[in-house]
Design an enzyme around this catalytic site. Structure first.
Site, mmCIF file in Angstrom:
data_model
loop_
_atom_site.group_PDB
_atom_site.id
_atom_site.type_symbol
_atom_site.label_atom_id
_atom_site.label_comp_id
_atom_site.label_asym_id
_atom_site.label_seq_id
_atom_site.Cartn_x
_atom_site.Cartn_y
_atom_site.Cartn_z
ATOM 1 N N HIS A 1 103.995 70.645 -25.589
ATOM 2 C CA HIS A 1 103.679 70.495 -27.091
ATOM 3 C C HIS A 1 105.036 69.811 -27.517
ATOM 4 O O HIS A 1 106.319 70.895 -25.831
ATOM 5 C CB HIS A 1 103.445 71.424 -27.634
ATOM 6 C CG HIS A 1 104.341 71.641 -28.992
ATOM 7 N ND1 HIS A 1 104.813 72.474 -29.227
ATOM 8 C CD2 HIS A 1 103.676 71.167 -29.836
ATOM 9 C CE1 HIS A 1 105.292 73.081 -30.173
ATOM 10 N NE2 HIS A 1 104.419 72.281 -30.832
ATOM 11 N N SER A 2 105.652 69.309 -28.053
ATOM 12 C CA SER A 2 107.138 68.890 -28.404
ATOM 13 C C SER A 2 108.013 68.460 -26.828
ATOM 14 O O SER A 2 108.033 67.334 -26.567
ATOM 15 C CB SER A 2 107.638 70.644 -28.974
ATOM 16 O OG SER A 2 109.403 70.245 -29.038
#
Length: 609
Positions: free
Chosen positions: A177-178
């Site tokens: 994520h990210s």
């Protein structure tokens, strides 16, 4: 007396002018924050209490990476069964992003467990998650390499947990994520890393192209290393299936244009998406004789499926586009067809579609040169607004046109209006000195017409080989304005527009800043105390120079400064340094510190020379 009146008039005119600019920025912020598609995502819930089992790491690894930890997710009886670490599932490793928590794996782990139970646990997943101590790696890149090496060690530890089993896995799937997705890609840059240790990589809202805020050189260097490696070593990683999922218009931090994976000719297993299309063109599948659509029944409910074969040209109309500064004027079109495609060329517009009948419709906005397809479901009768914003500009050699597909019933009549929306701007403003002095100095010092033309001339000359060779011989960095132009996110007037909006924010921001700084700082000191040490610290050397220089400037007289011989040279620096700020810092914000400290350092030397 007349001088005081004149100053008051200038202040009043400045306040109105910069107030109007600030109002335009607020309209742009409203457009970004409130004019978006409806959020149809739902919260995930567990049926049992979540548990995070800490995996014991080798002592050498624990000492080297004392701030990081590895966990195994579980809940209920499944968690109890896994406490002995006798694992039989498919290993999946979740990597959190900037300031992310390892507990974010709960959604994936819980849903995957419910799905496995629906299949009588014929196969299931073991979800692992890494605790990166919620480090702010999107703002500080000094920790990224350390995180990457720790992930490598964790993969080896995870695979050892399955050792001795009949069908022991030899690789893991990674969900990042990210910034966690970027760390996962960086694994392939490690010298002793084996690419076959990863079989699947899924990234969620990961800025693959460039950092959202390039605040230090560690961050930009890390990006350069990862992206160059993926391009140069594309043949070695072509067996790795990679999926990048962007957040679309609702993601205010990572625009979808940054989430696209680099274009690799040899790697056909890499895919970047925002929303996957619902439309098939038969000419793209010449060898297919049948199409099968499987719609599973839920609770015995019946469905009605509408399907139509048509030629694209017969269902396409062109809607004239109004000028960006048309001040409320719009283009209108009345339509009555089942499926209609509207072609248009735009920068940032809003569609308004009105439906008098009580029949639902679906709108699909398709951007051919990127993966920005978005779907909207209307509420009837309604006036539906669709915000059309580009995350990535149209390439120079691309002649395709954006299309709005309208899927409705045969007897539905509707009207389409196309209106330009306010251009939004995001500015980073640094204010030094007293507020009253800044407000008085801003109208006299704000002269973009002296800076922007020079940058445009340099960008134009870089198109010639002789000038580019001379530029490289002088070891000058690549022009950020040219990079942004190549990425199709820059146009000739953007510097002027951002400058005007930035000065409006700076004018009123300076007033609010001084009035609230002491209040908030005293409250923060009373409630919370922070002591964070960066290792390595990208601002260590410049901070020493800045503190020393400010100490000299604040304890010296103005008369001594005026008598300095070096002052005549120092006063000519603001213009070339302003040009350097516009030319070299938009994609490397950390360079601003050097361009600000240099003139201050020279003024400090003026008291000595």
């Amino acid at each position: 007396m007349h001088a005081h009146v004149l100053i008051l008039w200038l202040l009043a005119i400045s306040a109105v002018f910069y107030g109007a600019l600030a109002a335009l920025v607020l309209l742009g912020v409203r457009d970004v924050l409130f004019l978006y598609e409806e959020n149809r995502c739902s919260m995930t819930y567990m049926y049992e209490y979540p548990e995070y089992l800490k995996i014991r790491l080798p002592k050498k690894i624990s000492r080297r990476y004392s701030a990081y930890e590895l966990y195994l997710y579980g809940e209920g009886s499944y968690a109890e069964e896994n406490k002995n670490l006798v694992l039989t599932g498919i290993p999946v490793l979740f990597l959190p992003g900037n300031a992310g928590s390892y507990k974010q794996v709960r959604s994936l782990g819980s849903i995957a467990l419910r799905k496995a139970e629906d299949l009588d646990l014929k196969y299931h997943f073991n979800f692992f998650s890494i605790n990166f101590n919620e480090e702010l790696v999107a703002l500080y890149g000094g920790s990224l390499q350390r995180q990457t090496k720790f992930v490598h060690e964790c993969i080896k530890v995870i695979l050892k947990l399955y050792k001795g089993q009949e069908f022991a896995p030899s690789s893991v799937a990674i969900v990042g994520h990210s910034m966690g997705g970027l760390v996962a890609r960086a694994l392939l840059t490690l010298k002793n890393f084996k690419p076959e240790l990863i079989n699947l990589l899924i990234t969620q809202a990961t800025p693959h192209v460039a950092p959202v805020m390039p605040l230090d050189s560690y961050l930009t260097d890390f990006y350069t290393s990862v992206n160059h490696h993926w391009i140069l070593k594309a043949r070695d990683i072509r067996n790795l299936t990679t999926l990048s999922v962007a957040g679309g218009f609702r993601d205010y931090q990572v625009r979808s244009g940054l989430a696209f994976l680099p274009r690799l000719n040899l790697q056909s297993s890499a895919l970047s998406v925002v929303v996957i299309a619902v439309t098939l063109k038969l000419q793209d599948y010449p060898s297919v004789s049948h199409l099968v659509l499987h719609v599973p029944a839920i609770n015995g409910n019946k469905y009605t499926l509408d399907c139509e074969f048509f030629k694209e040209n017969s269902r396409t109309v062109q809607l004239p586009v109004t000028h960006l500064f048309s001040f409320g004027r719009y283009s209108s079109l009345h339509l009555q067809k089942l499926k209609t495609a509207i072609t248009l060329i735009f920068c940032s517009f809003n569609f308004y579609l009105s439906f008098p009948e009580r029949k639902p419709s679906i709108y699909r906005l398709h951007i051919p040169w990127s993966h920005e397809d978005s779907l909207t479901l209307s509420k009837v009768p309604s006036l539906t607004e669709i915000s059309a914003k580009l995350h990535i500009g149209q390439p120079e050699n691309d002649t395709t046109i954006p299309v709005l597909n309208i899927y409705s019933s045969l007897d539905c009549q509707y009207e389409v209006k196309l209106c330009p929306c306010i251009v939004s701007a995001f500015c980073f403003v640094l204010i030094l000195g007293q507020c009253s002095d800044f407000v008085l100095a801003l109208p006299r010092a704000a002269k973009p017409y002296k800076v922007d033309p020079i940058v445009n001339i340099i960008k134009f000359l870089l198109g010639f080989d002789w000038f580019k060779d001379t530029w490289d011989i002088l070891l000058l960095p690549e022009l950020d304005a040219a990079i942004l132009t190549n990425q199709d996110v820059w146009f000739p007037l953007v510097s002027l527009i951002l400058f005007l909006f930035g000065t409006g924010i700076a004018y009123w921001g300076s007033i609010l800043f001084c009035s609230s700084l002491r209040l908030f700082s005293s409250l923060c000191l009373a409630l919370t105390r922070y002591n964070i040490r960066l290792d390595p610290d990208p601002f260590r050397h410049t901070a020493v120079i800045l503190v020393s220089t400010l100490g000299i400037l604040m304890n010296s007289s103005t008369a001594k400064l005026k008598s300095s011989k070096l002052l005549k040279t120092a006063v000519h620096l603001p213009l070339p340094l302003s040009v350097a700020v516009v030319a070299f810092t938009p994609m490397h914000l950390y360079r601003v510190q050097y361009l600000v400290i240099f003139p201050l350092f020279l003024h400090g030397l003026c008291y000595i020379v």
